[in-house]
Design an enzyme around this catalytic site. Structure first.
Site, short mmCIF file in Angstrom:
data_model
loop_
_atom_site.label_atom_id
_atom_site.label_comp_id
_atom_site.label_asym_id
_atom_site.label_seq_id
_atom_site.Cartn_x
_atom_site.Cartn_y
_atom_site.Cartn_z
N HIS A 90 0.88 -1.18 0.00
CA HIS A 90 0.00 0.00 0.00
C HIS A 90 0.92 1.23 0.00
CE1 HIS A 90 -2.71 3.00 1.82
NE2 HIS A 90 -3.71 2.19 1.53
N LYS A 133 -9.93 -0.73 10.71
CA LYS A 133 -10.11 -1.91 9.85
C LYS A 133 -10.43 -3.15 10.68
CE LYS A 133 -6.86 -0.28 6.33
NZ LYS A 133 -7.67 0.24 5.24
N CYS A 140 -4.71 2.43 -3.65
CA CYS A 140 -3.43 2.91 -3.10
C CYS A 140 -2.30 1.91 -3.35
CB CYS A 140 -3.54 3.22 -1.60
SG CYS A 140 -4.75 4.47 -1.22
C1 LIG Z 1 -2.09 -2.82 3.65
C2 LIG Z 1 -2.43 -1.44 4.10
N1 LIG Z 1 -1.51 -0.71 4.70
C3 LIG Z 1 -1.75 0.53 5.15
C4 LIG Z 1 -2.99 1.09 4.99
C5 LIG Z 1 -3.22 2.47 5.49
O1 LIG Z 1 -4.17 2.46 6.49
P1 LIG Z 1 -4.73 3.85 7.07
O2 LIG Z 1 -5.38 4.54 5.90
O3 LIG Z 1 -5.68 3.45 8.12
O4 LIG Z 1 -3.55 4.57 7.57
C6 LIG Z 1 -3.99 0.38 4.36
C7 LIG Z 1 -5.32 0.98 4.13
O5 LIG Z 1 -6.07 0.59 3.27
C8 LIG Z 1 -3.71 -0.93 3.90
O6 LIG Z 1 -4.64 -1.66 3.30
#
Ligand SMILES: Cc1ncc(COP(=O)(O)O)c(C=O)c1O
Length: 419
Positions: A115, A234, A376
């Site tokens: 991500h 999440k 993302c």
């Molecule tokens: C694998 C992964 N890492 C990091 C994030 C970032 O999470 P946040 O937007 O809650 O910071 C996400 C969010 O979709 C994710 O799926």
């Protein structure tokens, strides 16, 4: 699993088919009640007041720290830092420890399936200091190319990891996600970390567990990592709360991330000294109600049990993959591992000749919430040579009926757009 009744959003929207838990999960009543309890019963700032309300709020806040520590098997509660989200947790490490240990000529390694939250901070760090930014690729099974498995049968899986030419003695950072938010691939991070530490014993390993913590039992000791990041929202918890776990010795040596109230020991015109870990990293008033309610989310998940959660998601993902294949065979392309043991409850797909946004929009007209876009993970989409995908992500409140509604909805998309 009959838990829909615990999630009030289904009373407000009885027709809702929510397949976007990868973006954020729904919240059970117990979490909402706990947030409300804070605002109605002991709404005060923490760590400051010498009065009962503040003491109660501080106690509830610190209790969550202990609950989170136990949940991921940390050595001590002080190893848990509360942030705003997983993104901030990862940026915190990159901006503090990263800046201190990575120099020109060193190497920073990530994977193509990260991500952006676990890609861009490391890329920018490498570019800023002049380090080499290396990216581990994927194979045709949508698994990391460094992973070779000798046995693919469930718990007996033996992973052979080949880091040749990727992790070297110059590698200072290895940042890898445990579960891909787009492919749903479950990466063997424990084995990857063990192998990396053999090559470069001082390497710092960071696990992005944002898509793992809500679904799988996590044990930071067993993983052998140095840092682990995830988001409360999440995993049934409130938005605006993230967790960074780090080994205490490392956290202690790191400089603060932000300056201000709550993170200092003493301030004078001449100098400032900082509070102990973890408060050194928690400048300013945090999301008090959110942190307090996170422990209710953990209680809810633990009450269900991770074996039950994983089995439910496995069955559902298998069922969804089978049904989509049956109905759309040559027209659908699914992007994710074929073997269920390496697959989380995420299925991303494209229908040939139809834009993912059109699919998501028509599904929404039928009360089916899915995500369409690059999720993302733009480098991953570039590697797959596609601009976007439709992502369906399943959680504890989904069932086979939801899958059937999805299939029916996608058939309708095809009817409308292929006319
Ligand atoms: C694998 C992964 N890492 C990091 C994030 C970032 O999470 P946040 O937007 O809650 O910071 C996400 C969010 O979709 C994710 O799926």
């Amino acid at each position: 699993m009959n838990v829909k009744k615990d999630f009030p959003i289904f009373s407000a929207h009885p027709e809702l088919v929510y397949l976007d838990s990868g973006a954020t999960s729904l919240k059970p009543q117990s979490v909402i009640d706990k947030m409300s309890e804070y605002y109605t019963q002991y709404s005060a700032n923490i760590h400051r007041g010498i009065y009962k309300l503040s003491e109660r709020a501080s106690q509830e806040y610190e209790d969550t720290r202990a609950v989170v520590a136990k949940y991921i098997n940390a050595n001590r509660s002080e190893e848990i830092v509360f942030t705003r989200n997983a993104t901030e947790s990862l940026n915190l490490v990159a901006s503090t420890l990263g800046q201190e240990i990575v120099s020109k000529g060193d190497e920073v390694v990530v994977t193509i399936m990260e991500h952006h939250a676990n890609f861009v901070p490391w890329q920018q760090l490498a570019f800023t200091v002049g380090a080499d930014f290396k990216v581990i690729g994927i194979n045709d099974h949508y698994e990391l190319s460094i992973v070779e498995k000798s046995d693919r049968r469930g718990e007996n899986t033996i992973f052979n990891i080949s880091l040749d030419g990727i992790v070297t003695k110059k590698t200072k950072i290895l940042a890898v996600s445990m579960v891909s938010n787009t492919l749903g691939t479950i990466n063997p991070v424990k084995e990857i970390i063990a192998e990396a530490k053999k090559v470069s014993p001082d390497i710092i390993t960071i696990v992005d567990a944002a898509q793992a913590v809500p679904h799988l039992k996590i044990d930071v000791h067993d993983l052998g990592c140095d840092f682990l990041a995830f988001s409360s929202h999440k995993m049934l918890g409130p938005t605006g709360v993230g967790v960074l776990w780090g080994k205490y010795d490392l956290l202690e040596k790191m400089p603060p991330y932000q300056y201000g109230g709550d993170m200092i020991r003493n301030v004078s015109i001449e100098e400032t000294t900082f509070a102990d870990v973890p408060h050194k990293f928690e400048a300013g008033t945090p999301n008090i109600s959110g942190v307090i309610a996170l422990k209710e989310a953990i209680a809810y998940l633990e009450n269900l049990g991770f074996d039950t959660i994983r089995n439910h998601e496995k069955q559902l993902a298998m069922y969804a993959a089978r049904r989509l294949n049956e109905e759309f065979s040559d027209e659908i392309v699914m992007y994710g591992p074929r073997h269920i043991e390496f697959m989380a409850g995420i299925i991303s797909f494209n229908l040939k000749g139809i834009h993912p946004h059109d699919i998501a929009q028509i599904l929404d007209e039928n009360n089916i919430a899915v995500r369409a876009g690059h999720h993302c993970t733009m480098p991953l989409h570039s590697r797959l040579n596609i601009p976007a995908t439709v992502r369906t992500s399943f959680y504890i409140y989904n069932n086979e009926e939801d899958v059937e509604k999805l299939v029916k909805g996608v058939k309708r998309v095809r009817e409308i757009l292929r006319k």
